[in-house]
Design a protein around this motif. Structure first.
Motif, short mmCIF file in Angstrom:
data_model
loop_
_atom_site.label_atom_id
_atom_site.label_comp_id
_atom_site.label_asym_id
_atom_site.label_seq_id
_atom_site.Cartn_x
_atom_site.Cartn_y
_atom_site.Cartn_z
N ASN A 74 13.23 -17.05 -1.71
CA ASN A 74 13.15 -15.73 -1.07
C ASN A 74 14.51 -15.05 -0.97
OD1 ASN A 74 10.79 -17.49 0.26
ND2 ASN A 74 10.13 -15.36 0.09
N ILE A 75 15.52 -15.77 -0.56
CA ILE A 75 16.84 -15.14 -0.42
C ILE A 75 17.39 -14.64 -1.75
CG2 ILE A 75 19.26 -15.55 0.21
CD1 ILE A 75 18.20 -17.25 2.58
N PRO A 76 17.34 -15.43 -2.83
CA PRO A 76 17.81 -14.89 -4.12
C PRO A 76 17.01 -13.65 -4.57
CG PRO A 76 17.71 -17.26 -4.24
CD PRO A 76 17.07 -16.88 -2.93
N MET A 77 15.71 -13.67 -4.31
CA MET A 77 14.91 -12.49 -4.66
C MET A 77 15.32 -11.29 -3.81
SD MET A 77 11.11 -14.11 -5.21
CE MET A 77 10.45 -12.55 -5.79
N ASN A 78 15.58 -11.53 -2.53
CA ASN A 78 16.02 -10.45 -1.65
C ASN A 78 17.37 -9.89 -2.08
OD1 ASN A 78 13.72 -10.96 -0.17
ND2 ASN A 78 14.79 -12.04 1.46
N GLU A 79 18.27 -10.79 -2.45
CA GLU A 79 19.59 -10.34 -2.90
C GLU A 79 19.50 -9.54 -4.20
OE1 GLU A 79 21.85 -13.98 -2.86
OE2 GLU A 79 22.20 -13.83 -0.69
N MET A 125 0.82 -1.22 0.00
CA MET A 125 0.00 0.00 0.00
C MET A 125 0.86 1.27 0.00
SD MET A 125 -3.31 -0.96 2.38
CE MET A 125 -2.39 -0.96 3.88
N ALA A 126 2.14 1.12 0.25
CA ALA A 126 3.02 2.29 0.35
C ALA A 126 3.50 2.72 -1.04
CB ALA A 126 4.23 1.95 1.23
N ASP A 127 4.06 3.89 -1.09
CA ASP A 127 4.77 4.35 -2.29
C ASP A 127 5.80 3.27 -2.63
OD1 ASP A 127 6.97 5.51 -3.79
OD2 ASP A 127 6.18 7.50 -3.30
N PRO A 128 5.85 2.78 -3.86
CA PRO A 128 6.75 1.67 -4.18
C PRO A 128 8.23 2.01 -3.95
CG PRO A 128 5.78 2.58 -6.17
CD PRO A 128 5.07 3.20 -5.02
N ARG A 129 8.59 3.28 -4.02
CA ARG A 129 9.97 3.66 -3.71
C ARG A 129 10.27 3.42 -2.24
NH1 ARG A 129 8.93 9.38 -6.50
NH2 ARG A 129 7.20 9.04 -5.09
N VAL A 130 9.30 3.73 -1.41
CA VAL A 130 9.43 3.49 0.03
C VAL A 130 9.43 1.98 0.30
CG1 VAL A 130 8.29 3.78 2.27
CG2 VAL A 130 8.41 5.70 0.65
N ALA A 131 8.56 1.24 -0.38
CA ALA A 131 8.47 -0.22 -0.19
C ALA A 131 9.80 -0.88 -0.54
CB ALA A 131 7.34 -0.79 -1.04
N ILE A 132 10.39 -0.48 -1.65
CA ILE A 132 11.67 -1.07 -2.06
C ILE A 132 12.74 -0.77 -1.03
CG2 ILE A 132 13.54 -0.98 -3.77
CD1 ILE A 132 11.27 -0.37 -5.87
N ALA A 176 16.05 -2.65 3.56
CA ALA A 176 16.53 -2.46 4.94
C ALA A 176 16.14 -3.65 5.82
CB ALA A 176 15.98 -1.16 5.51
N MET A 177 14.91 -4.13 5.68
CA MET A 177 14.47 -5.27 6.50
C MET A 177 15.25 -6.53 6.16
SD MET A 177 10.37 -4.73 7.01
CE MET A 177 9.97 -4.13 5.37
N ASN A 178 15.47 -6.75 4.87
CA ASN A 178 16.24 -7.94 4.47
C ASN A 178 17.67 -7.87 4.98
OD1 ASN A 178 14.10 -9.21 3.16
ND2 ASN A 178 14.55 -8.22 1.21
N ALA A 179 18.24 -6.70 4.99
CA ALA A 179 19.61 -6.55 5.50
C ALA A 179 19.65 -6.74 7.01
CB ALA A 179 20.16 -5.18 5.12
N SER A 180 18.60 -6.33 7.69
CA SER A 180 18.61 -6.40 9.16
C SER A 180 18.28 -7.79 9.70
CB SER A 180 17.63 -5.38 9.74
OG SER A 180 16.30 -5.80 9.55
N ALA A 191 18.21 -6.18 -3.30
CA ALA A 191 19.26 -5.40 -2.61
C ALA A 191 20.17 -4.68 -3.60
CB ALA A 191 20.08 -6.31 -1.70
N GLY A 192 20.34 -5.24 -4.77
CA GLY A 192 21.20 -4.64 -5.78
C GLY A 192 20.53 -3.58 -6.63
#
Length: 165
Positions: A107-112, A36-43, A48-52, A115-116
């Motif tokens: 999930n991890i490959p998608m997150n990685e 529901m958020a601005d997609p720039r904010v969502a990305i 940040a969540m995936n890194a944390s 991240a790029g």
């Protein structure tokens, strides 16, 4: 009855429930909110969540649940708690194959990959990136959520079976 069996059963329950709860929270709030958020904010937030998530608090639940479940099943087998051991063994197998392995494979490959990605200034470009990521990521998350929930149920059944041969 082994003095380790009941503490291992409770640790198995705790770790299984923690893993299920983690995945479940993504299903019923986090991803819906990001969608529901601005997609720039969502990305940026997902990056940040995936890194944390790579931290010492989450690691025991993610990496330790399946081994503890299987160790519990082994101890129960040695103590002639075959019925309970079966359920803990099934839970360990479900977590290993359908929660941890699916996470590692999808999930991890998608997150990685996410991240790029540089968060674009253009909202339409960000919408395309988020639309390519979120629905597919959520499918795999829902699968690991359901299967880790099934593992919690199996642990509960195993605990109920303690004391029966």
């Amino acid at each position: 009855m082994s003095s380790l069996m009941r503490p291992l059963a409770l640790l198995s329950l705790l770790l299984s429930a923690a893993l299920f709860g983690f995945f479940y929270a993504w299903v019923c709030s986090t991803m819906w909110g990001l969608d529901m958020a601005d997609p720039r904010v969502a990305i940026a937030a997902m990056q940040a969540m995936n890194a944390s998530v790579r931290n010492a608090v989450f690691a025991p639940a993610f990496f330790g649940t399946a081994p503890i479940l299987l160790l519990t099943a082994f101890v129960m087998m040695r103590e002639a708690q075959r019925s309970a051991a079966l359920w803990f063994g099934l839970a360990g197998t479900v977590v290993a194959l359908l929660a941890v392995a699916l996470t590692a494979a999808f999930n991890i490959p998608m997150n990685e990959a996410l991240a790029g990605v540089a968060v674009p200034q253009d909202i339409e470009a960000a919408r395309i990136i988020w639309a390519d990521y979120s629905p597919q990521w959520q499918v795999w998350n829902q699968i690991r959520t359901v299967t880790s929930g099934i593992a919690v149920l199996f642990v509960g059944i195993g605990i109920m079976r303690l004391g029966t041969a």
